[in-house]
Design a protein around this motif. Structure first.
Motif, PDB file in Angstrom:
ATOM      1  N   THR A  47      33.667   5.092  13.521  1.00 13.94           N
ATOM      2  CA  THR A  47      34.622   4.666  14.535  1.00 13.94           C
ATOM      3  C   THR A  47      35.998   5.106  14.049  1.00 13.94           C
ATOM      4  O   THR A  47      36.443   4.682  12.978  1.00 13.94           O
ATOM      5  N   ILE A  48      36.669   5.970  14.796  1.00 16.06           N
ATOM      6  CA  ILE A  48      37.937   6.550  14.360  1.00 16.06           C
ATOM      7  C   ILE A  48      39.084   5.941  15.159  1.00 16.06           C
ATOM      8  O   ILE A  48      39.054   5.932  16.402  1.00 16.06           O
ATOM      9  N   GLY A  49      40.082   5.447  14.455  1.00 17.89           N
ATOM     10  CA  GLY A  49      41.264   4.896  15.097  1.00 17.89           C
ATOM     11  C   GLY A  49      42.134   5.993  15.675  1.00 17.89           C
ATOM     12  O   GLY A  49      42.562   6.898  14.967  1.00 17.89           O
ATOM     13  N   CYS A  50      42.383   5.922  16.981  1.00 16.74           N
ATOM     14  CA  CYS A  50      43.167   6.934  17.694  1.00 16.74           C
ATOM     15  C   CYS A  50      44.282   6.238  18.466  1.00 16.74           C
ATOM     16  O   CYS A  50      44.056   5.196  19.084  1.00 16.74           O
ATOM     17  N   THR A  51      45.456   6.830  18.455  1.00 12.96           N
ATOM     18  CA  THR A  51      46.566   6.299  19.239  1.00 12.96           C
ATOM     19  C   THR A  51      47.264   7.443  19.962  1.00 12.96           C
ATOM     20  O   THR A  51      47.770   8.371  19.327  1.00 12.96           O
TER      21      THR A  51
ATOM     22  N   GLN B  44      43.029   3.208  20.878  1.00  7.27           N
ATOM     23  CA  GLN B  44      41.604   3.200  21.182  1.00  7.27           C
ATOM     24  C   GLN B  44      40.842   3.600  19.928  1.00  7.27           C
ATOM     25  O   GLN B  44      41.439   3.940  18.901  1.00  7.27           O
ATOM     26  N   THR B  45      39.545   3.523  20.000  1.00  7.34           N
ATOM     27  CA  THR B  45      38.700   4.071  18.948  1.00  7.34           C
ATOM     28  C   THR B  45      37.705   5.027  19.605  1.00  7.34           C
ATOM     29  O   THR B  45      37.361   4.872  20.771  1.00  7.34           O
ATOM     30  N   VAL B  46      37.287   6.028  18.832  1.00 10.87           N
ATOM     31  CA  VAL B  46      36.343   7.020  19.317  1.00 10.87           C
ATOM     32  C   VAL B  46      35.146   7.042  18.373  1.00 10.87           C
ATOM     33  O   VAL B  46      35.317   7.093  17.150  1.00 10.87           O
ATOM     34  N   GLU B  47      33.961   6.997  18.942  1.00 14.60           N
ATOM     35  CA  GLU B  47      32.729   7.030  18.153  1.00 14.60           C
ATOM     36  C   GLU B  47      32.306   8.481  17.929  1.00 14.60           C
ATOM     37  O   GLU B  47      32.258   9.278  18.872  1.00 14.60           O
ATOM     38  N   ILE B  48      32.012   8.821  16.670  1.00  6.24           N
ATOM     39  CA  ILE B  48      31.548  10.164  16.316  1.00  6.24           C
ATOM     40  C   ILE B  48      30.335  10.040  15.395  1.00  6.24           C
ATOM     41  O   ILE B  48      30.108   8.988  14.797  1.00  6.24           O
ATOM     42  N   PRO B  49      29.564  11.124  15.209  1.00  5.29           N
ATOM     43  CA  PRO B  49      28.353  11.026  14.391  1.00  5.29           C
ATOM     44  C   PRO B  49      28.574  11.122  12.885  1.00  5.29           C
ATOM     45  O   PRO B  49      27.669  10.745  12.123  1.00  5.29           O
ATOM     46  N   HIS B  50      29.727  11.602  12.431  1.00  2.00           N
ATOM     47  CA  HIS B  50      29.899  11.914  11.016  1.00  2.00           C
ATOM     48  C   HIS B  50      29.798  10.657  10.132  1.00  2.00           C
ATOM     49  O   HIS B  50      30.125   9.553  10.554  1.00  2.00           O
ATOM     50  N   LEU B  51      29.341  10.836   8.907  1.00  2.00           N
ATOM     51  CA  LEU B  51      29.208   9.780   7.888  1.00  2.00           C
ATOM     52  C   LEU B  51      28.370   8.597   8.378  1.00  2.00           C
ATOM     53  O   LEU B  51      28.770   7.441   8.260  1.00  2.00           O
TER      54      LEU B  51
ATOM     55  N   HIS C 292      41.570   4.114   6.297  1.00  2.00           N
ATOM     56  CA  HIS C 292      42.888   3.771   6.827  1.00  2.00           C
ATOM     57  C   HIS C 292      42.798   3.175   8.224  1.00  2.00           C
ATOM     58  O   HIS C 292      41.936   3.551   9.020  1.00  2.00           O
ATOM     59  N   GLY C 293      43.712   2.267   8.509  1.00  2.16           N
ATOM     60  CA  GLY C 293      43.850   1.715   9.848  1.00  2.16           C
ATOM     61  C   GLY C 293      42.562   1.141  10.388  1.00  2.16           C
ATOM     62  O   GLY C 293      41.858   0.374   9.731  1.00  2.16           O
ATOM     63  N   ARG C 294      42.209   1.552  11.597  1.00  7.56           N
ATOM     64  CA  ARG C 294      41.022   1.014  12.284  1.00  7.56           C
ATOM     65  C   ARG C 294      39.792   1.878  12.083  1.00  7.56           C
ATOM     66  O   ARG C 294      38.729   1.586  12.647  1.00  7.56           O
ATOM     67  N   THR C 295      39.906   2.946  11.301  1.00 10.32           N
ATOM     68  CA  THR C 295      38.772   3.849  11.097  1.00 10.32           C
ATOM     69  C   THR C 295      37.739   3.227  10.160  1.00 10.32           C
ATOM     70  O   THR C 295      38.085   2.705   9.103  1.00 10.32           O
ATOM     71  N   ARG C 296      36.486   3.313  10.561  1.00 11.05           N
ATOM     72  CA  ARG C 296      35.371   2.781   9.777  1.00 11.05           C
ATOM     73  C   ARG C 296      34.221   3.792   9.799  1.00 11.05           C
ATOM     74  O   ARG C 296      34.072   4.552  10.757  1.00 11.05           O
ATOM     75  N   ALA C 297      33.397   3.750   8.751  1.00  9.18           N
ATOM     76  CA  ALA C 297      32.267   4.677   8.655  1.00  9.18           C
ATOM     77  C   ALA C 297      30.991   3.943   8.287  1.00  9.18           C
ATOM     78  O   ALA C 297      31.024   2.879   7.654  1.00  9.18           O
TER      79      ALA C 297
END
Length: 296
Positions: free
Chosen positions: A17-21, A6-13, A69-74
């Protein structure tokens, strides 16, 4: 394996969108072990851990992919290891996970320690694999660690110019990473990682993420002046075949965790730099032991 990606949305940067498994659906009755991957890999670095029934029965395994890295985007295009530590803590908050142990390989190790420094009430312990707490210093090389400046600078220079959307990371780069970190790969594993890297690092945006990740590795700040503020248990596993950071360096740095109630180094005979992949049995057993230690 019933992993949940999954991905989790956070406010930083600027919004991320942070890649989580998760290895399996989250169970609030179990402790959580966060897994942070090494340079240019992804959550797939921990495939062996996700397939270990003893480990997945004892804890929620949650792999979080750092910036670049991976699915993480800012939303912002530049980031540091501190940013990845903050992002991971914001993910835990978003998921309602109030405390966790954190395991990190190489760069994942120094992200884990940054998390412990930033949120000592959240991080219950850190488990370090094949890492260093220093910057790429002369001291580090004198103790038998690699020359990270010489390794990374040509990559940074090669990735300086914009590329077309048909660009993918060269096979030689992937072979170079795993040659150094694992002593090479089987044909099956090489095919797996080539496909993963081509997915994660394609087009001009992929080039830029790879370049900033490499700049971070070469130019990072060291943590020696902060290690005496880490107040949770620390377990450090280091392989004798690690080509990047030396056992001698680990022996010196584990003693810098002076405020930790339990800081220990374990040497893994024949272990490579990507220790969770080269020696999963030893790593999984250490993780289980660490999670079960009284006071952890």
């Amino acid at each position: 394996m019933s992993k949940t990606e999954q991905t989790v949305e956070i406010p930083h940067l600027g919004g991320s969108t942070i890649g989580c498994t998760f290895a399996k659906p989250y169970d609030p009755a179990l402790p959580t072990l966060v897994l942070i991957n090494s340079y240019t890999t992804s959550a797939d670095l921990y495939r062996a851990q996700f397939e270990d029934p003893a480990l997945t029965s004892a804890a929620n395994l949650l792999a979080l992919e750092p910036y670049g890295h991976g699915r993480t985007r800012a939303g912002y295009q530049h980031f540091t290891y501190w940013d990845s530590a903050i992002a991971n803590l914001q993910v835990l908050e978003a998921l309602g996970i109030r405390e966790a142990h954190v395991l990190g390989t190489s760069q994942g190790g120094w992200i884990a320690v940054r998390m412990a420094l930033l949120a000592p009430d959240v991080v219950r312990g850190v488990l370090l694999l094949g890492t260093s707490m220093d910057f790429e210093s002369p001291r580090s090389q004198e103790l038998g660690c690699w020359d990270g400046i010489a390794f990374n600078t040509p990559v940074i220079d090669l990735l300086a110019a914009p590329v077309g959307e048909d660009w993918v990371v060269p096979d030689e780069f992937v072979d170079g990473v795993f040659g150094t970190a694992m002593g090479g790969l089987s044909e099956e594993d090489r095919a797996f990682w080539l496909a993963a890297y081509r997915t994660n690092y394609s087009g001009d945006a992929g080039r830029h993420r790879l370049r900033v990740s490499t700049v971070n590795l070469r130019d990072r700040d060291g943590l020696h002046g902060r290690l005496d503020e880490v107040r949770c248990p620390v377990r450090w596993l280091h392989g004798t075949a690690d080509q990047v950071y030396s056992v001698a360096n680990a022996e010196e740095e584990i003693r810098m965790f002076t405020a930790s109630p339990d800081a220990r180094l374990e040497i893994v005979e024949g272990g490579q730099h990507f220790l969770s992949a080269s020696n999963p049995a030893e790593v999984d057993a250490a993780a289980l032991d660490f999670l079960r230690e009284p006071g952890h």
